[in-house]
Structure formats: structure tokens, C-alpha cells
Design an enzyme around this catalytic site. Structure first.
Site, PDB file in Angstrom:
ATOM      1  N   ASP A 137      99.664 -55.782 -46.784  1.00 48.85           N
ATOM      2  CA  ASP A 137     101.103 -55.875 -47.020  1.00 48.85           C
ATOM      3  C   ASP A 137     101.923 -55.615 -45.759  1.00 48.85           C
ATOM      4  O   ASP A 137     103.056 -56.078 -45.642  1.00 48.85           O
ATOM      5  CB  ASP A 137     101.527 -54.932 -48.155  1.00 48.85           C
ATOM      6  CG  ASP A 137     101.036 -53.505 -47.949  1.00 48.85           C
ATOM      7  OD1 ASP A 137     100.202 -53.270 -47.051  1.00 48.85           O
ATOM      8  OD2 ASP A 137     101.481 -52.617 -48.695  1.00 48.85           O
ATOM      9  N   HIS A 138     101.354 -54.877 -44.820  1.00 49.12           N
ATOM     10  CA  HIS A 138     102.090 -54.494 -43.607  1.00 49.12           C
ATOM     11  C   HIS A 138     101.125 -53.790 -42.678  1.00 49.12           C
ATOM     12  O   HIS A 138      99.988 -53.493 -43.064  1.00 49.12           O
ATOM     13  CB  HIS A 138     103.262 -53.559 -43.952  1.00 49.12           C
ATOM     14  CG  HIS A 138     102.824 -52.372 -44.775  1.00 49.12           C
ATOM     15  ND1 HIS A 138     102.059 -51.355 -44.256  1.00 49.12           N
ATOM     16  CD2 HIS A 138     102.987 -52.078 -46.080  1.00 49.12           C
ATOM     17  CE1 HIS A 138     101.789 -50.479 -45.206  1.00 49.12           C
ATOM     18  NE2 HIS A 138     102.330 -50.906 -46.331  1.00 49.12           N
TER      19      HIS A 138
ATOM     20  N   ASP B 278      96.025 -47.705 -45.739  1.00 53.43           N
ATOM     21  CA  ASP B 278      97.398 -47.193 -45.662  1.00 53.43           C
ATOM     22  C   ASP B 278      97.428 -45.679 -45.819  1.00 53.43           C
ATOM     23  O   ASP B 278      98.109 -44.959 -45.089  1.00 53.43           O
ATOM     24  CB  ASP B 278      98.235 -47.836 -46.779  1.00 53.43           C
ATOM     25  CG  ASP B 278      99.698 -47.418 -46.727  1.00 53.43           C
ATOM     26  OD1 ASP B 278     100.417 -47.908 -45.837  1.00 53.43           O
ATOM     27  OD2 ASP B 278     100.118 -46.609 -47.563  1.00 53.43           O
TER      28      ASP B 278
ATOM     29  N   HIS C 164     105.423 -47.258 -41.501  1.00 51.68           N
ATOM     30  CA  HIS C 164     105.715 -48.688 -41.499  1.00 51.68           C
ATOM     31  C   HIS C 164     107.005 -48.865 -42.244  1.00 51.68           C
ATOM     32  O   HIS C 164     107.465 -47.932 -42.918  1.00 51.68           O
ATOM     33  CB  HIS C 164     104.570 -49.471 -42.148  1.00 51.68           C
ATOM     34  CG  HIS C 164     104.254 -48.993 -43.528  1.00 51.68           C
ATOM     35  ND1 HIS C 164     104.907 -49.459 -44.642  1.00 51.68           N
ATOM     36  CD2 HIS C 164     103.392 -48.044 -43.973  1.00 51.68           C
ATOM     37  CE1 HIS C 164     104.440 -48.836 -45.714  1.00 51.68           C
ATOM     38  NE2 HIS C 164     103.526 -47.950 -45.346  1.00 51.68           N
TER      39      HIS C 164
ATOM     40  N   THR D 288     105.571 -51.248 -48.769  1.00 53.47           N
ATOM     41  CA  THR D 288     104.542 -51.694 -49.709  1.00 53.47           C
ATOM     42  C   THR D 288     105.086 -52.521 -50.884  1.00 53.47           C
ATOM     43  O   THR D 288     104.593 -53.621 -51.149  1.00 53.47           O
ATOM     44  CB  THR D 288     103.793 -50.466 -50.248  1.00 53.47           C
ATOM     45  OG1 THR D 288     103.162 -49.834 -49.133  1.00 53.47           O
ATOM     46  CG2 THR D 288     102.753 -50.838 -51.273  1.00 53.47           C
TER      47      THR D 288
HETATM   48 ZN    ZN Z   1     101.651 -50.427 -48.087  1.00 53.40          ZN
END
Ligand code: ZN
Length: 484
Positions: A306-307, A259, A420, A139
Site C-alpha cells: 500500500d505504501h 509495516d 509513511h 494504509t
Molecule cells: Zn499500511
């Protein structure tokens, strides 16, 4: 923000069920950039027309002269700002709102009906197969790459937490001292040009840099308990400010979901579907608020994440203690375990030797799941990861197989959830990118790209010069319309 250590008891790692029938409808030619309407000159009187023409030419010359005069100085109304303002109906200057939905894995948008996100996609530009995060796909490193255009080795936020080994000081997600945060984030670039910026949460936004002092009115202190609706409404309220000069040219908006759910239950669970629908509703709230003010078509919206997220579970574990017959890797060498394994051996051990011994163990066939971990001297990591050129990065980095986790030793913990941070080449780490607005090409699909390109995209939309960064100057040409 993006707590990366949460595990839960649920095992829900079914294959991603993408519902292709909910693909947004194909855009038509009416959505192309040529649909911008220019006023036609009146033909009722040729005298009047030539008068207007003369006035326009004179005005244009005056503006051109003024621009020439100011072009070398740091002035808010640069050439491009004026050009770009010509695309606007109500606002006097270009505005970019960048919205991050944390952990919004690419493909989540097909899990449920997302009419508001679809609307932005159909009328805007989308990364057709998602946005590529930087490595490590965590993040803080990614949010800060998005706003600086720099890889983590260069912007300094190389993990969500790390130790500076020169000073022994520790960085964590609450560290706001400027020394940690290198590079020039967009809010700093914007205010350095004499324009206003606002941040409704973003990693690094509370840090004082350049002319950016995180002013109370425009910069919210991170507090995850603030309802998402309130965040949207505050961003909208900036458009109600009396003076146009007070309306920020650049605004950020951040949501912790999906998330938050992804870590607990993995990417394929009804909780994710629900969170995605909720994020879509928030986008609807933003769009409605802009429409009520008559400025939806005047505001550039960039929605991204972000991912991504991948399921993790019990059996996908690698224990460092299993390497003991080859080499002891003690706990106090480990800067972070998963999904970024970072090792800093004590000075009496050569990193090169540690790497050789560890890889010998991992490839021996005798370490459980050993084939899913490979360790590198950071200088020998694949160069596409751009993860070596910083003293903050530990000398040894392990690349962990998708969905696997490294731990010190066997425990009785249940380990199912989502994670992640892995190699950004994994498709599961990709997130979304959608841009929509007066300066954004309509109905366009572009190939996947790395998020370090976004800094230049924003400065290009705003018509300001940016700081040097890892993005390419020509990237924005694919997306941004300028009226010349
Ligand atoms: Zn994140």
C-alpha cells in the site's frame, strides 16, 4: 491495521542497503507471452480434420451469437470471460488473487533472498521502480484506492481517521457503515456480475455495498491475530470447492507485515529483513498450494503493497507552538499531525490568513526545521496529489518533508522509528507491484504507475465491465493478454 502512531526508542536510520547482486536473473525469450502452447490439429485424416473444422466454425458461430445476445446484459459469462477462460487448463473461469503486504517499501525485496517473489517477477510483469501510492500515503486510503480505482477525495477514505464536519461523526479504521465508503470496490463489482468474490481482510471489505454483503464463508472479519499461514490456507481452500461456480473469481489476502516492524524500527533493521523473508515464505506457501492443485498457471496473482516507509528520528521535528509569535495554532484545530498535517480552524478564522501566517513563520528561518513544512489551502495543493475535492478534507493541509514529524510542542518522547503518509513523490513511499498468471505478460518490466490503475487491470483480467474510476482504460493493455 497499519497503526501509524507507533514510536520506539531505537535509532536505526542507516541508508538503505540494497543488494543488487540479488536481482532476479534476466528473463529469457522463453518467458515471453508467445510461449503459450496451442494444440495443433491432427493431419492423419483430412476428412476428419475438415469435420472438426466445420464443427469448430459452427460452435464458434453459436458462441459468437450467444455473446452478441448477452453482451448488453449483466451476465457473468461475458465475451472476455470466455476468451480469457480459453487460456486456462483446469479452472473454468479467470481468477485474480490480490495480495497486499502492508508497508512493503520498494527495494525491500533486495534485502534478502526472496526466491518466491523472484519467481513471480521473472515470469510475470513488474513495476520496475515500484508502485506509486496515492496521497496521503497511508494504509486505509491506499488499500481502498487499489480496489476502487479512485483517489481518496472520491472514494471518501481521506485518512485512517477523520471527522465528518457536517454531522460531527468520526470515522476510524473500525467504521463499517457504508456511508463512509464511496465508490465501488472490486468485490462489489465482481458479485454485481453474478460472480463470487472472497476477502481475507482488506480495508472496506466488511462494508455492505451493492450485492456484496460480506458473507461469512467468503469474507473474514478483521482479526490481526489470525496467523498468516492460516490466511493463505483459507484462500487455497476455496479452490477445493466442488463447483467451479463457487470458486471466487476475485480474492484478497492481506498481511500486516512488514509495516508493523517498519513503524517500530524504521525501514533499515534486521527485523525488516526477517519480515520480508517471512512474507516471501508465505508467497511460497501460496505457490506450493496452487501447484499441488495443478492450478498455479491458471491463477492470476497480483502482489503489491500500500505504501513504503521512511525512518523518523528525534531531530526531525517541527513544533506548532514555535509558530506562536506569528500565529497561534491551537490543538483543537488539528485533525491530524503527521505525516499528514490537516488543520480546520474555527469559523472565526480565515483559512487563507492562517495559511499565510503559518508560511510566513515557517519560512522566517526562526522556526526550527520550518523549511521542512509548507502549508496550503487544499485547493492550492499541487494538482498531482488530487487531494482537495471532498468536504472531508480539512481546509488546510501541510506537506511535511520526508522523515519529518509535526507535533504541538516539545516533549521528552523519543521519536525514532518509521512512518509513511508523506507526499507520494518521495521514492521512499513507493511499494511493489508484481503480476503473474495466465493472462499476464511474462518477463515484462513496466514504468512506475499509481495504484488507481489496478481496478481496471483486475476487471480487464476478469473480463467484466467496471465502475467509472480515475484509472485509464488503456493501462491494462500493457499487461493483460487476451486471446482473440
Ligand atoms: Zn499500511
Amino acid at each position: 491495521m497499519g497503526s501509524d502512531e507507533i514510536a520506539s526508542n531505537d535509532s536505526k536510520n542507516l541508508p538503505m542497503s540494497t543488494r543488487v547482486e540479488e536481482n532476479p536473473p534476466n528473463s529469457t525469450t522463453s518467458l515471453l507471452s508467445s510461449s503459450i502452447k496451442y494444440p495443433k490439429p491432427s493431419t492423419s485424416s483430412s476428412v476428419l480434420f475438415s469435420l472438426i473444422l466445420t464443427t469448430c466454425v459452427a460452435l464458434f458461430a453459436a458462441i459468437a451469437f450467444a455473446l452478441l445476445f448477452y453482451s448488453s446484459s449483466k451476465k457473468p459469462m461475458s465475451n472476455l470471460i470466455q476468451e480469457n477462460a480459453m487460456l486456462l487448463k483446469k479452472l473454468k473461469h479467470p481468477v485474480v488473487i490480490i495480495i497486499s503486504s502492508d508497508g512493503f517499501r520498494f527495494g525491500y525485496q533486495f534485502k534478502t533472498s526472496t526466491p518466491n517473489i523472484d519467481r513471480l517477477i521473472v515470469n510475470g510483469t513488474e513495476a520496475e521502480h515500484g508502485l506509486i501510492p496515492v496521497f496521503p500515503t497511508l494504509t486505509f486510503p491506499n488499500h481502498y484506492s487499489i480496489v476502487t480505482g479512485l483517489y481518496p477525495a472520491y472514494h471518501g477514505i481521506i485518512n485512517n481517521y477523520f471527522t465528518d464536519f457536517d454531522t460531527g461523526e468520526k470515522f476510524n479504521m473500525g467504521s463499517h457503515e457504508p456511508k463512509w465508503w464511496l465508490g465501488e470496490p472490486l468485490w462489489e463489482t465482481v458479485v454485481n456480475h453474478g460472480l463470487k468474490a472472497s476477502t481475507y481482510f482488506w480495508p472496506g471489505s466488511e462494508v455492505h455495498k451493492g450485492d456484496w454483503t460480506c458473507p461469512k464463508f467468503y469474507c473474514q472479519q478483521y482479526n490481526e491475530s489470525v496467523p498468516f499461514e492460516e490466511r493463505v490456507d483459507t484462500v487455497l481452500s476455496y479452490f477445493d470447492l466442488e463447483s467451479d461456480d463457487d470458486i471466487p473469481s476475485f480474492m484478497t489476502l492481506y498481511f500486516e507485515d512488514p509495516d508493523h516492524q517498519g513503524h517500530q524500527v524504521g525501514p533499515d533493521d534486521p527485523q525488516i529483513t526477517e519480515a520480508v523473508a517471512n512474507i516471501d515464505g508465505l508467497m511460497g506457501r501460496l505457490i506450493d498450494g496452487l501447484e499441488k492443485r495443478g492450478i498455479f498457471d491458471d491463477v492470476n496473482i497480483i502482489m503489491l503493497g500500500d505504501h513504503g516507509m521512511v525512518g523518523t528520528c528525534d531531530k526531525k521535528l517541527i513544533f506548532l507552538d514555535d509558530l506562536a509569535p506569528w500565529i497561534e495554532v491551537p490543538k483543537d484545530w488539528i485533525q491530524s499531525y503527521s505525516p499528514l498535517l490537516a488543520i480546520r480552524p474555527t469559523s472565526n478564522h480565515s483559512p487563507k490568513e492562517v495559511v499565510a501566517k503559518m508560511n510566513e513563520a515557517l519560512s522566517s528561518g526562526k522556526v526550527k526545521n520550518g523549511e521542512y513544512l509548507k502549508v496550503y489551502l487544499k485547493e492550492e495543493l499541487p494538482s498531482r496529489l488530487h487531494y482537495s475535492d471532498s468536504d472531508r478534507i480539512s481546509p488546510i493541509i501541510g506537506l511535511i518533508g520526508e522523515g519529518f514529524k509535526v507535533e504541538q510542542k516539545k516533549s521528552t518522547n523519543q521519536e525514532c522509528g518509521g512512518a509513511h503518509g508523506y507526499d507520494n513523490a518521495y521514492f521512499s513511499m513507493r511499494t511493489i507491484f508484481i503480476a503473474h498468471g495466465p493472462q499476464i505478460t511474462r518477463g515484462k518490466k513496466i514504468p512506475s504507475f499509481e495504484n488507481v490503475q489496478i481496478y481496471n487491470l483486475v476487471t480487464s483480467i476478469l473480463g467484466i465491465s467496471g465502475a467509472p474510476n480515475n484509472g485509464s482504460m488503456s493501462f491494462a493493455d500493457n499487461i493483460v493478454l487476451h486471446r482473440h
